[in-house]
Write a protein that holds these residues in place. Sequence first.
Motif, PDB file in Angstrom:
ATOM      1  N   ASP A 262      -1.864  62.606  51.813  1.00  0.00           N
ATOM      2  CA  ASP A 262      -2.609  62.846  50.667  1.00  0.00           C
ATOM      3  C   ASP A 262      -2.099  62.136  49.613  1.00  0.00           C
TER       4      ASP A 262
ATOM      5  N   GLN B 184      -9.909  78.944  53.533  1.00  0.00           N
ATOM      6  CA  GLN B 184      -8.731  78.940  54.612  1.00  0.00           C
ATOM      7  C   GLN B 184      -8.549  77.642  55.282  1.00  0.00           C
ATOM      8  N   LEU B 185      -9.724  76.852  55.608  1.00  0.00           N
ATOM      9  CA  LEU B 185      -9.541  75.803  56.331  1.00  0.00           C
ATOM     10  C   LEU B 185      -8.955  74.696  55.237  1.00  0.00           C
ATOM     11  N   ARG B 186      -9.628  74.985  54.136  1.00  0.00           N
ATOM     12  CA  ARG B 186      -9.073  74.056  53.201  1.00  0.00           C
ATOM     13  C   ARG B 186      -7.704  73.873  52.813  1.00  0.00           C
TER      14      ARG B 186
ATOM     15  N   SER C 263      -5.348  75.460  54.656  1.00  0.00           N
ATOM     16  CA  SER C 263      -4.548  74.868  55.924  1.00  0.00           C
ATOM     17  C   SER C 263      -4.503  73.428  56.027  1.00  0.00           C
ATOM     18  N   GLY C 264      -5.221  72.608  55.384  1.00  0.00           N
ATOM     19  CA  GLY C 264      -5.283  71.038  55.545  1.00  0.00           C
ATOM     20  C   GLY C 264      -6.144  70.947  56.645  1.00  0.00           C
ATOM     21  N   LYS C 265      -7.041  71.681  57.379  1.00  0.00           N
ATOM     22  CA  LYS C 265      -7.841  71.307  58.569  1.00  0.00           C
ATOM     23  C   LYS C 265      -9.392  70.816  58.076  1.00  0.00           C
ATOM     24  N   LEU C 266      -9.552  71.229  56.830  1.00  0.00           N
ATOM     25  CA  LEU C 266     -10.896  70.648  56.383  1.00  0.00           C
ATOM     26  C   LEU C 266     -10.574  69.967  54.783  1.00  0.00           C
TER      27      LEU C 266
ATOM     28  N   TYR D 202     -14.495  66.004  53.520  1.00  0.00           N
ATOM     29  CA  TYR D 202     -15.168  66.413  54.702  1.00  0.00           C
ATOM     30  C   TYR D 202     -16.085  67.636  54.426  1.00  0.00           C
TER      31      TYR D 202
END
Length: 489
Positions: A31, A122-124, A126-129, A133
């Motif tokens: 990042d 939550q997704l943001r 956690s790095g998953k989203l 994107y």
Amino acid sequence: MIRARTKGIWTGGAGQIFRRKECLKTMTTVDYSSSAAFREVTDRNGRVYRVGETDRHIMGRPRWTMVLFPWMGMLGISSSEYAFTSAEDTLHEAHLWSSGHIFWLMGVWVFFQAAVAFPAGQLRESGKLPARYAMMLGALGTVLGYISLAFAPNVIFAYLGFGVCSGIGAGLVYATCVNMVGKWFPERKGGKTGMVNGGFAYGSVPFVFLFTSYMDLSNYRGVLVTVGLVCCAIVAFAGWFFKDPPKNWWPPHVDPLRQTDDPKIRRALEKNPPAVKQYTPKEAARTPVLWMMWFCLLCTAGINIFGIAFQVPFGKDMGFAGGIVATAMSLKAIVNGTGRGVIGWISDKFGRRNTLIIVCLVLGTAQFGVLVSGQMGSMPFFLFCSMVSGFGGGAIFPLFAAMTADYFGENNNASNYGMVYSSKLISGLVGSGVGSIVVGAWDYQGAFVLAGSIGLASAVLALFLKAPGRPQTSRRTVPNPQPLGEEMA
């Protein structure tokens, strides 16, 4: 890879202990691609601040761009909520949908727009989203919503395309844009958050006139598809430039442990002190104040959506010409957006809670004004009350967004504000869907009186909102025994 060394421990006032870390980036990470020295300092409450890296170190450009691009993203999704009811007559004639279906379409859109806020957060976090994107998915949902309105063979397809897909897309964009600003401006977030939030209303202004005065049975499909493509392009373009700062990041020119010399920043931090720690969603959910904020936003957002849904039909029923009603709705959207920006700056100066109390009073009183002006047939008074209602309805959202970060920290603000913002799940259905039932049962007079009374009650509730875990004595800034301006060893 990051190397970290603990360089020392020293004491502050009243035996307070501060710890300092110096860290040096030695390899490129996913990042943050620039190498820059930073250190971590801890305040009297145990909160950690990461200082040393500038905005240009992190993303190669100034951080004001992370106000501009989120503002553009909010412009791209605004027409779906604030201009939708202006297309009611054409959609009714083209698809033979009842007014109830159209109001519930808006309610479903608002429901999913709010529902996605917490899981997206939550997704943001956690790095998953990644933010980029999330914005691209939001752009896709936006265009699918307009296409469904243009070509839906049945109202069910409109509920799926516009209500669900466009609602989820808008929720992704909204949550990403609003929370991005607080991360990049943790020392004075109110005005910046308000400006970005204002884009959610400004972008609808041309479409209110387009849907009211130009779109008809002969061109509605072309108009809706074109609007969808334009909005999609704006969101996607803005989203391409999104980038998060590191966790706990703090601008290097503002010492988090010592009172700053900048009077604007000093006043903002005195009136709205940083959270005592970075609350996780579970920790935030255990505090009563989060759920008080949730209920207060439910009431005020419901009033705002009620006004958006019913001001146009109410104005027409009161005998105002379509152009006047469109002008009133456009002014409402403009002032709504202006209110979001201006109120952020005001809250930086006078405090978030104090400002919220005034806004609730203004929002509630304006509902009585809209009703009386319509019954009087006074066009200037109707336009004025509409603008005041728009100001109050817009101002609440940046206030709650900034207040959530003030109370619970920036690191998990996407999730924490997602919980507060989830109240819009209910307020959207109450404001538009249930609002139509109340209007049918009590007429516009009963509905506007109820909305105004709820606004005044919200002001009373706002009196009890206080930051969790902060003793009154902790508001005083304790000097840093080794200012950040000193050369790092």
